[in-house]
Design an enzyme around this catalytic site. Structure first.
Site, PDB file in Angstrom:
ATOM      1  N   LYS A 109      -3.616   4.986 -12.474  1.00 51.67           N
ATOM      2  CA  LYS A 109      -3.976   3.670 -13.019  1.00 51.67           C
ATOM      3  C   LYS A 109      -5.438   3.341 -12.687  1.00 51.67           C
ATOM      4  O   LYS A 109      -6.205   2.970 -13.557  1.00 51.67           O
ATOM      5  CB  LYS A 109      -3.035   2.618 -12.423  1.00 51.67           C
ATOM      6  CG  LYS A 109      -3.313   1.210 -12.864  1.00 51.67           C
ATOM      7  CD  LYS A 109      -2.273   0.244 -12.329  1.00 51.67           C
ATOM      8  CE  LYS A 109      -2.740  -1.190 -12.552  1.00 51.67           C
ATOM      9  NZ  LYS A 109      -1.797  -2.183 -12.071  1.00 51.67           N
ATOM     10  N   GLU A 157      -5.838  11.156  -3.370  1.00 52.55           N
ATOM     11  CA  GLU A 157      -4.940  12.318  -3.514  1.00 52.55           C
ATOM     12  C   GLU A 157      -5.039  12.883  -4.933  1.00 52.55           C
ATOM     13  O   GLU A 157      -5.156  14.094  -5.140  1.00 52.55           O
ATOM     14  CB  GLU A 157      -3.480  11.918  -3.245  1.00 52.55           C
ATOM     15  CG  GLU A 157      -3.162  11.567  -1.806  1.00 52.55           C
ATOM     16  CD  GLU A 157      -3.379  10.085  -1.482  1.00 52.55           C
ATOM     17  OE1 GLU A 157      -4.117   9.405  -2.246  1.00 52.55           O
ATOM     18  OE2 GLU A 157      -2.822   9.623  -0.470  1.00 52.55           O
ATOM     19  N   GLY A 211       1.801  -0.225 -10.987  1.00 57.49           N
ATOM     20  CA  GLY A 211       2.013   1.222 -10.890  1.00 57.49           C
ATOM     21  C   GLY A 211       3.477   1.595 -10.866  1.00 57.49           C
ATOM     22  O   GLY A 211       3.928   2.512 -11.561  1.00 57.49           O
ATOM     23  N   ARG A 212       4.278   0.864 -10.083  1.00 55.14           N
ATOM     24  CA  ARG A 212       5.705   1.214  -9.955  1.00 55.14           C
ATOM     25  C   ARG A 212       6.531   0.739 -11.136  1.00 55.14           C
ATOM     26  O   ARG A 212       7.739   0.924 -11.161  1.00 55.14           O
ATOM     27  CB  ARG A 212       6.250   0.652  -8.637  1.00 55.14           C
ATOM     28  CG  ARG A 212       5.977  -0.822  -8.409  1.00 55.14           C
ATOM     29  CD  ARG A 212       6.237  -1.220  -6.958  1.00 55.14           C
ATOM     30  NE  ARG A 212       5.860  -2.587  -6.636  1.00 55.14           N
ATOM     31  CZ  ARG A 212       4.651  -2.969  -6.242  1.00 55.14           C
ATOM     32  NH1 ARG A 212       3.684  -2.089  -6.163  1.00 55.14           N
ATOM     33  NH2 ARG A 212       4.396  -4.231  -5.937  1.00 55.14           N
ATOM     34  N   GLU A 239       8.096  -1.096  -2.239  1.00 59.37           N
ATOM     35  CA  GLU A 239       6.693  -1.497  -2.403  1.00 59.37           C
ATOM     36  C   GLU A 239       6.637  -2.918  -2.964  1.00 59.37           C
ATOM     37  O   GLU A 239       5.697  -3.664  -2.705  1.00 59.37           O
ATOM     38  CB  GLU A 239       5.942  -0.514  -3.315  1.00 59.37           C
ATOM     39  CG  GLU A 239       4.433  -0.593  -3.149  1.00 59.37           C
ATOM     40  CD  GLU A 239       3.676   0.537  -3.846  1.00 59.37           C
ATOM     41  OE1 GLU A 239       3.087   1.387  -3.164  1.00 59.37           O
ATOM     42  OE2 GLU A 239       3.660   0.564  -5.092  1.00 59.37           O
ATOM     43  N   HIS A 251      29.099  15.027   2.514  1.00 60.52           N
ATOM     44  CA  HIS A 251      29.209  16.034   3.574  1.00 60.52           C
ATOM     45  C   HIS A 251      28.037  15.936   4.547  1.00 60.52           C
ATOM     46  O   HIS A 251      27.756  16.890   5.267  1.00 60.52           O
ATOM     47  CB  HIS A 251      29.291  17.428   2.949  1.00 60.52           C
ATOM     48  CG  HIS A 251      30.530  17.573   2.116  1.00 60.52           C
ATOM     49  ND1 HIS A 251      31.728  17.985   2.647  1.00 60.52           N
ATOM     50  CD2 HIS A 251      30.760  17.290   0.812  1.00 60.52           C
ATOM     51  CE1 HIS A 251      32.653  17.981   1.692  1.00 60.52           C
ATOM     52  NE2 HIS A 251      32.091  17.559   0.568  1.00 60.52           N
ATOM     53  N   LYS A 268      -5.065   3.853   3.948  1.00 63.01           N
ATOM     54  CA  LYS A 268      -6.057   4.551   3.103  1.00 63.01           C
ATOM     55  C   LYS A 268      -7.437   4.434   3.732  1.00 63.01           C
ATOM     56  O   LYS A 268      -8.187   5.409   3.810  1.00 63.01           O
ATOM     57  CB  LYS A 268      -6.117   3.896   1.711  1.00 63.01           C
ATOM     58  CG  LYS A 268      -4.936   4.156   0.825  1.00 63.01           C
ATOM     59  CD  LYS A 268      -5.276   3.616  -0.564  1.00 63.01           C
ATOM     60  CE  LYS A 268      -4.054   3.440  -1.421  1.00 63.01           C
ATOM     61  NZ  LYS A 268      -4.329   2.735  -2.671  1.00 63.01           N
TER      62      LYS A 268
HETATM   63  O1  F6P Z   1      -1.193   3.153  -2.828  1.00 59.77           O
HETATM   64  C1  F6P Z   1      -0.161   2.616  -3.566  1.00 59.77           C
HETATM   65  C2  F6P Z   1      -0.450   2.735  -5.020  1.00 59.77           C
HETATM   66  O2  F6P Z   1      -1.443   1.849  -5.377  1.00 59.77           O
HETATM   67  C3  F6P Z   1       0.806   2.515  -5.850  1.00 59.77           C
HETATM   68  O3  F6P Z   1       1.081   1.189  -6.052  1.00 59.77           O
HETATM   69  C4  F6P Z   1       0.466   3.275  -7.077  1.00 59.77           C
HETATM   70  O4  F6P Z   1       1.607   3.522  -7.852  1.00 59.77           O
HETATM   71  C5  F6P Z   1      -0.137   4.517  -6.474  1.00 59.77           C
HETATM   72  O5  F6P Z   1      -0.867   4.048  -5.363  1.00 59.77           O
HETATM   73  C6  F6P Z   1      -1.010   5.323  -7.380  1.00 59.77           C
HETATM   74  O6  F6P Z   1      -2.077   4.587  -7.875  1.00 59.77           O
HETATM   75  P1  F6P Z   1      -2.928   5.073  -9.101  1.00 59.77           P
HETATM   76  O7  F6P Z   1      -2.025   5.172 -10.286  1.00 59.77           O
HETATM   77  O8  F6P Z   1      -4.007   4.052  -9.284  1.00 59.77           O
HETATM   78  O9  F6P Z   1      -3.515   6.423  -8.766  1.00 59.77           O
END
Ligand code: F6P
Length: 550
Positions: free
Chosen positions: A211, A217, A273-274, A359, A390, A514
């Site tokens: 987003k 990452e 995002g979620r 979240e 199990h 972060k």
């Molecule tokens: O760090 C949490 C977050 O902002 C989530 O809410 C989001 O889904 C995820 O990181 C990834 O963010 P992006 O889509 O901006 O890379």
């Protein structure tokens, strides 16, 4: 209702009434509740679309449900719901509208943000995604060397990974089986390594899903993927256009990365995002199942949106599920909520719900910034049945904790199951029904004795029962049913956030980690001094460097 003018939740008369009712209910057992009401079995059920929801095995009576609905009315859940659907900026800490419901609105709907109808933009992106998906699926879209795309690798994290990865698993039987799909999220290089090690770069398409397009990452993995591709193809930057597309709200950053914005599929800051996998973030899924099935999934979402928006409180499933969670958290001290799908295809479903729920509602201050004095979001956990039976079900059956659980199952196995495996479905579902029965009704000491169990083992073999569960049963696991299920949980989370008076749509809690990671990295690589690093972390960093021979 203005949040600032709201009476504190635990000072509302409706809250006090519930607390009193809880005391009166005491240790009432589900065995007694069922005995007292012969209609309870079929009566405490709801049908929304394809979802049959049975809430009879909950520690509630008609009075409990009435009192809970009164709490929802007193906290104006319906008012906040209407504000969300209208496009009001209910995410106050980020000053944003919350409009994932617009992502599945029909073409002719009108939903405005800052005076502009967003629905035409939503459908324009869906159309662009459809055209692109068709090209990849048909082989018309080729890689830099002219080879057909056979592998699709989605790189993203959090909401830009969990949704498409989960939905791909869920809908595997609807996917183009000749294509390979992989989902990379972890900054641990092992994730990308395992995803690409057996792939031919000439046949591989990377979808960079972010987003913000700033998530470290994702950008790190995307950069490594680009290096892998260009060195594998022995090509320059010109090869990127055929092998990289972006899903983002941030055109500038996409273009800085070197992806042509013509190959970008857009979404908007009013999509959290979620809550985003039914936006452009679902591109990998759309390539897998095709545009038609993707739209069927959106229709499933929309069906539940409309139900949530219009159904009366007595018959409103997300409202009911949200209220039940509030009831257990506040008055039974339940700390967690298990989601136990009896479908192997739902193996990533609970992990997806963890982000959606935790979240969203992992908050400890209310909308005005005051500390809350009541439980907020639960720990969400669970894996598919029957595996969990199990492993950890022992604790649910005979442990000391109250763990409300959702059981999700299907009458039919998936359509393309090998004929020889179809018969196993009844065994799977026999377990599904048996577990909720055992959890609710248990086994009394007298029943144990009647089986001839020696007295010293009676206590060990007694099942107290009275463990609350919801059963969600559908005919078949289709794209529409998946959409219905996700929307059900989205709105359940919404209801709870509204009652607890928290902002379910921000996530400031993930920021600190972060920032610190950025500060610590030079200490690992260069041995740099990190101002303010605590003594424990300092010693650990030194140990790490020693182990790495630095
Ligand atoms: O760090 C949490 C977050 O902002 C989530 O809410 C989001 O889904 C995820 O990181 C990834 O963010 P992006 O889509 O901006 O890379």
């Amino acid at each position: 209702m203005n949040a600032a003018s709201r009476t504190r939740l635990n000072q509302l008369p409706e809250w006090t009434a519930l607390a009193k009712h809880r005391e009166q209910l005491g240790d009432a057992h589900l065995r007694e509740l069922f005995a007292a009401d012969p209609d309870r079995g079929g009566g405490y059920t709801l049908q929304i679309g394809d979802l049959h929801i049975d809430y009879s095995k909950h520690l509630v009576t008609d009075e409990t449900l009435q009192l809970l609905r009164e709490l929802a009315a007193a906290t104006d859940v319906a008012g906040l719901r209407d504000a969300m659907f209208r496009g009001d900026k209910i995410n106050t800490t980020e000053d944003r509208a919350v409009l994932h419901t617009a992502l599945r609105a029909p073409r002719d709907a009108v939903i405005e943000v800052d005076g502009a109808n967003v629905v035409p933009d939503v459908h324009a992106v869906l159309d662009k995604m459809s055209a692109f998906s068709d090209k990849v699926r048909s082989g018309e879209w080729t890689g830099h060397t002219g080879k057909r795309i056979k592998n699709v690798v989605n790189i993203g994290i959090g909401g830009s990974d969990l949704g498409p990865a989960m939905a791909y698993e869920v809908l595997r039987s609807f996917t183009a089986r000749e294509l390979t799909f992989r989902f990379v999220s972890n900054v641990d290089g092992a994730d990308l390594h395992e995803a690409v090690r057996d792939l031919d770069p000439a046949e591989t398409l990377f979808i960079i899903a972010s987003k913000t397009f700033t998530t470290i990452e994702t950008i790190t993995n995307a950069t490594s993927a680009r290096d892998w591709l260009l060195s594998g193809l022995r090509a320059g930057q010109e090869a990127v256009a055929k092998h990289f597309v972006a899903l983002s709200t941030n055109g500038e950053k996409v273009s800085d990365f070197g992806i042509d914005t013509a190959n970008m599929f857009e979404f908007w800051d009013w999509v959290g995002g979620r809550y985003s996998y039914d936006s452009a973030i679902g591109l990998s899924l759309m390539i897998a199942i095709g545009p038609e099935k993707f739209r069927e999934m959106l229709d499933g979402f929309h069906l539940v949106d409309e139900h949530f928006r219009t159904a009366p409180a007595e018959a409103n499933a997300p409202l009911l599920m949200g209220l039940l969670g509030v009831w257990y958290g506040a008055f039974f001290d339940a700390q967690s909520h298990a989601v136990l799908p009896y479908s192997h295809y739902l193996s990533k479903f609970t992990a997806y719900l963890q982000q959606l729920d935790m979240e969203s509602n992992g908050k400890s201050v209310d909308r005005d910034g005051n500390p809350v004095e009541w439980q907020t979001g639960p720990v969400v956990w669970g894996t598919p049945g029957t595996n969990g039976q199990h492993a950890y079900y022992q604790l649910i059956h005979q442990g000391t904790k109250v763990i409300p659980a959702d059981f999700i199952g299907f009458a039919e196995p998936v359509a393309d199951l090998l004929p020889g495996l179809v018969a196993q479905h009844d065994l799977l579902m026999a377990n599904f029904f048996a577990q909720t029965q055992a959890l609710a009704f248990g086994k009394t000491p007298d029943e144990v004795r009647a089986e001839g169990v020696p007295e010293e083992l009676v206590a060990h073999k007694t099942f107290q029962g009275n463990h609350p569960t919801t059963t969600i049963l559908a005919g078949e696991l289709t794209p529409s049913v998946l959409g219905q299920l996700i929307a059900l949980y989205e709105h359940k989370v919404f209801v709870q956030g509204a009652i607890w008076n928290i902002d379910s749509f921000d996530q400031w809690g993930v920021e600190l980690g972060k920032v610190l990671a950025k500060r610590v990295e030079p200490a690992l690589t260069e041995g740099a001094e990190v101002p303010g690093l605590d003594a424990s972390s300092k010693a650990l960093v030194a140990k790490y460097r020693e182990l790495r021979g630095r």
